[in-house]
Design a protein around this motif. Structure first.
Motif, mmCIF file in Angstrom:
data_model
loop_
_atom_site.group_PDB
_atom_site.id
_atom_site.type_symbol
_atom_site.label_atom_id
_atom_site.label_comp_id
_atom_site.label_asym_id
_atom_site.label_seq_id
_atom_site.Cartn_x
_atom_site.Cartn_y
_atom_site.Cartn_z
ATOM 1 N N HIS A 32 -3.955 -1.108 -6.386
ATOM 2 C CA HIS A 32 -4.462 -1.118 -5.510
ATOM 3 C C HIS A 32 -4.251 -2.004 -4.716
ATOM 4 O O HIS A 32 -4.653 -3.383 -5.100
ATOM 5 C CB HIS A 32 -5.960 -0.731 -5.517
ATOM 6 C CG HIS A 32 -7.119 -0.987 -4.101
ATOM 7 N ND1 HIS A 32 -6.518 0.074 -2.920
ATOM 8 C CD2 HIS A 32 -8.005 -1.752 -3.860
ATOM 9 C CE1 HIS A 32 -8.078 -0.891 -2.050
ATOM 10 N NE2 HIS A 32 -7.657 -1.557 -2.823
ATOM 11 N N THR A 33 -4.174 -2.515 -3.102
ATOM 12 C CA THR A 33 -3.713 -3.843 -2.600
ATOM 13 C C THR A 33 -4.795 -2.905 -1.256
ATOM 14 O O THR A 33 -5.149 -2.299 -0.269
ATOM 15 C CB THR A 33 -2.216 -3.621 -2.306
ATOM 16 O OG1 THR A 33 -1.911 -4.869 -1.320
ATOM 17 C CG2 THR A 33 -1.673 -2.283 -1.558
ATOM 18 N N PHE A 87 -13.827 -6.936 -5.746
ATOM 19 C CA PHE A 87 -14.468 -7.086 -6.805
ATOM 20 C C PHE A 87 -14.016 -6.547 -7.756
ATOM 21 O O PHE A 87 -14.803 -6.474 -8.896
ATOM 22 C CB PHE A 87 -15.362 -5.858 -5.898
ATOM 23 C CG PHE A 87 -16.880 -6.331 -5.014
ATOM 24 C CD1 PHE A 87 -17.623 -7.646 -5.871
ATOM 25 C CD2 PHE A 87 -17.364 -6.021 -4.450
ATOM 26 C CE1 PHE A 87 -18.665 -8.612 -4.929
ATOM 27 C CE2 PHE A 87 -18.456 -6.266 -3.455
ATOM 28 C CZ PHE A 87 -19.019 -7.465 -3.987
ATOM 29 N N THR A 88 -12.744 -6.536 -7.507
ATOM 30 C CA THR A 88 -11.632 -5.813 -8.489
ATOM 31 C C THR A 88 -10.768 -6.581 -8.666
ATOM 32 O O THR A 88 -9.901 -6.879 -7.560
ATOM 33 C CB THR A 88 -11.962 -4.181 -8.433
ATOM 34 O OG1 THR A 88 -10.684 -3.724 -9.784
ATOM 35 C CG2 THR A 88 -10.721 -3.881 -7.203
ATOM 36 N N MET A 105 0.839 -1.160 -0.054
ATOM 37 C CA MET A 105 -0.092 -0.007 0.169
ATOM 38 C C MET A 105 0.923 0.889 0.173
ATOM 39 O O MET A 105 1.668 1.570 0.296
ATOM 40 C CB MET A 105 -0.779 0.179 1.301
ATOM 41 C CG MET A 105 -1.749 0.740 1.154
ATOM 42 S SD MET A 105 -3.497 0.446 2.447
ATOM 43 C CE MET A 105 -4.031 -0.819 2.150
ATOM 44 N N LYS A 106 0.378 2.309 -0.790
ATOM 45 C CA LYS A 106 1.700 3.224 -1.103
ATOM 46 C C LYS A 106 1.671 3.932 0.367
ATOM 47 O O LYS A 106 0.521 3.951 1.273
ATOM 48 C CB LYS A 106 0.654 5.013 -1.677
ATOM 49 C CG LYS A 106 0.525 3.710 -3.378
ATOM 50 C CD LYS A 106 -0.018 4.688 -4.497
ATOM 51 C CE LYS A 106 -0.205 3.745 -5.518
ATOM 52 N NZ LYS A 106 -1.186 3.823 -6.522
ATOM 53 N N LEU A 107 1.988 4.473 0.727
ATOM 54 C CA LEU A 107 2.728 5.377 1.787
ATOM 55 C C LEU A 107 1.660 6.285 2.026
ATOM 56 O O LEU A 107 1.121 6.059 3.688
ATOM 57 C CB LEU A 107 4.327 6.346 1.820
ATOM 58 C CG LEU A 107 4.691 7.360 3.035
ATOM 59 C CD1 LEU A 107 4.950 6.337 4.546
ATOM 60 C CD2 LEU A 107 5.164 8.299 2.649
ATOM 61 N N GLN A 108 0.884 7.209 1.673
ATOM 62 C CA GLN A 108 0.003 7.883 2.561
ATOM 63 C C GLN A 108 -1.008 7.099 2.837
ATOM 64 O O GLN A 108 -2.023 7.654 3.437
ATOM 65 C CB GLN A 108 -0.348 8.646 1.637
ATOM 66 C CG GLN A 108 -0.912 8.326 -0.158
ATOM 67 C CD GLN A 108 -0.127 7.921 -0.938
ATOM 68 O OE1 GLN A 108 1.529 8.283 -0.438
ATOM 69 N NE2 GLN A 108 -1.024 8.566 -2.371
ATOM 70 N N ARG A 132 -11.858 2.783 -2.743
ATOM 71 C CA ARG A 132 -10.601 3.239 -2.329
ATOM 72 C C ARG A 132 -9.524 3.106 -3.496
ATOM 73 O O ARG A 132 -8.122 4.041 -3.486
ATOM 74 C CB ARG A 132 -9.771 1.821 -1.765
ATOM 75 C CG ARG A 132 -10.825 1.372 -0.773
ATOM 76 C CD ARG A 132 -11.094 0.390 -0.068
ATOM 77 N NE ARG A 132 -11.929 0.257 1.161
ATOM 78 C CZ ARG A 132 -12.725 -1.383 1.159
ATOM 79 N NH1 ARG A 132 -12.482 -2.187 0.765
ATOM 80 N NH2 ARG A 132 -12.818 -0.800 2.643
ATOM 81 N N THR A 133 -9.242 2.467 -4.803
ATOM 82 C CA THR A 133 -8.632 2.573 -6.041
ATOM 83 C C THR A 133 -8.464 4.405 -6.263
ATOM 84 O O THR A 133 -7.427 4.563 -6.348
ATOM 85 C CB THR A 133 -8.932 1.848 -6.504
ATOM 86 O OG1 THR A 133 -9.125 0.399 -6.478
ATOM 87 C CG2 THR A 133 -7.779 2.594 -8.644
#
Length: 245
Positions: free
Chosen positions: A172-173, A197-198, A1-4, A72-73
């Motif tokens: 997205h993770t 769902f994705t 997951m990205k830092l932010q 979320r993505t």
């Protein structure tokens, strides 16, 4: 997951976190939440999320999928500086807006023109909602949707030691960064195989088991871990686990 999007375990943040107890701080945030719910209620993912759902009868021109994963993505695609600048529902608004632009439902020029109309208080009245669409969204809220597809077919058993993969993060993770490469113990296996769902590009999407994995904070954070008999639990898709020899 990205830092932010995952700050767990990090030190040296500029200020203590503040926890806002109100669900909605301003009235317009309720509208953003409502737009998101309506999009989910009109999304064609319902054709696969519920058995025999009459997706062809849904009365809408919205012909794409929209789920929590898409929301979320959109947030995770933001520039990190913007992410820290905007509030929670401002991030929602940005993600939803970019989705409609990317899918061709509206152009940036049309949005800019509408913004000018609203600023000049010259915006035409918004048409009344279509009753059939209202009924569909209410029906969705009553039925919900489910990612469960089958009984569980787990590769691991309760008590097994597992290592968390360090698969490259995609758009997205659902894998927290501070767990990557760490070893934990399977505490529970959920009853079904669950789809996401994705397809995220890092292993999840198709139906698979979900586990609760327990970790010793010392194994995660070393000397930075707080003292005491503490355990950290994480719900993880099977794609994020591998056996420990």
């Amino acid at each position: 997951m990205k830092l932010q999007h995952y700050l767990g375990g990090l030190e040296g943040l500029p200020a203590p976190l503040t926890f806002e107890k109100r669900v909605f701080v301003e009235e317009w945030e309720k509208r953003i939440f409502g737009i998101h719910v309506a999009m989910m209620g009109l999304s064609n993912h319902l054709g696969s999320s519920l058995p025999r759902y009459p997706i062809d009868e849904v009365p809408t021109a919205f012909k794409d999928e929209w789920t929590w994963a898409d929301l979320r993505t959109g947030a995770e695609a933001m520039n990190p500086f913007d992410y820290f600048k905007f509030r929670y529902y401002e991030k929602w608004l940005g993600g939803i807006t970019q989705f409609f632009i990317d899918k061709g439902y509206v152009s940036e020029d049309e949005l800019a023109a509408r913004k000018e109309e609203l600023a000049a208080e010259a915006a035409p009245a918004v048409a009344d909602p279509v009753p059939a669409i209202d009924d569909q969204v209410v029906d969705y809220l009553r039925r919900g949707d489910s990612p469960r597809r089958d009984v569980a077919h787990p590769k691991f058993a309760v008590g097994d030691s597992v290592r968390i993969t360090n698969v490259a993060a995609a758009a997205h993770t659902r894998l927290p960064g501070y767990l990557r490469g760490r070893v934990g113990t399977v505490e529970r296996i959920f009853e079904g195989d669950y789809a996401y769902f994705t397809h995220t590009g890092d292993g999840i999407g198709d139906p698979m088991p979900i586990y609760i994995v327990a970790f010793d904070p010392q194994d995660l954070f070393g000397e930075r871990a707080e003292d005491g008999p503490l355990t950290i639990y994480a719900e993880l898709f099977e794609a994020y686990l591998e056996g420990v020899r």
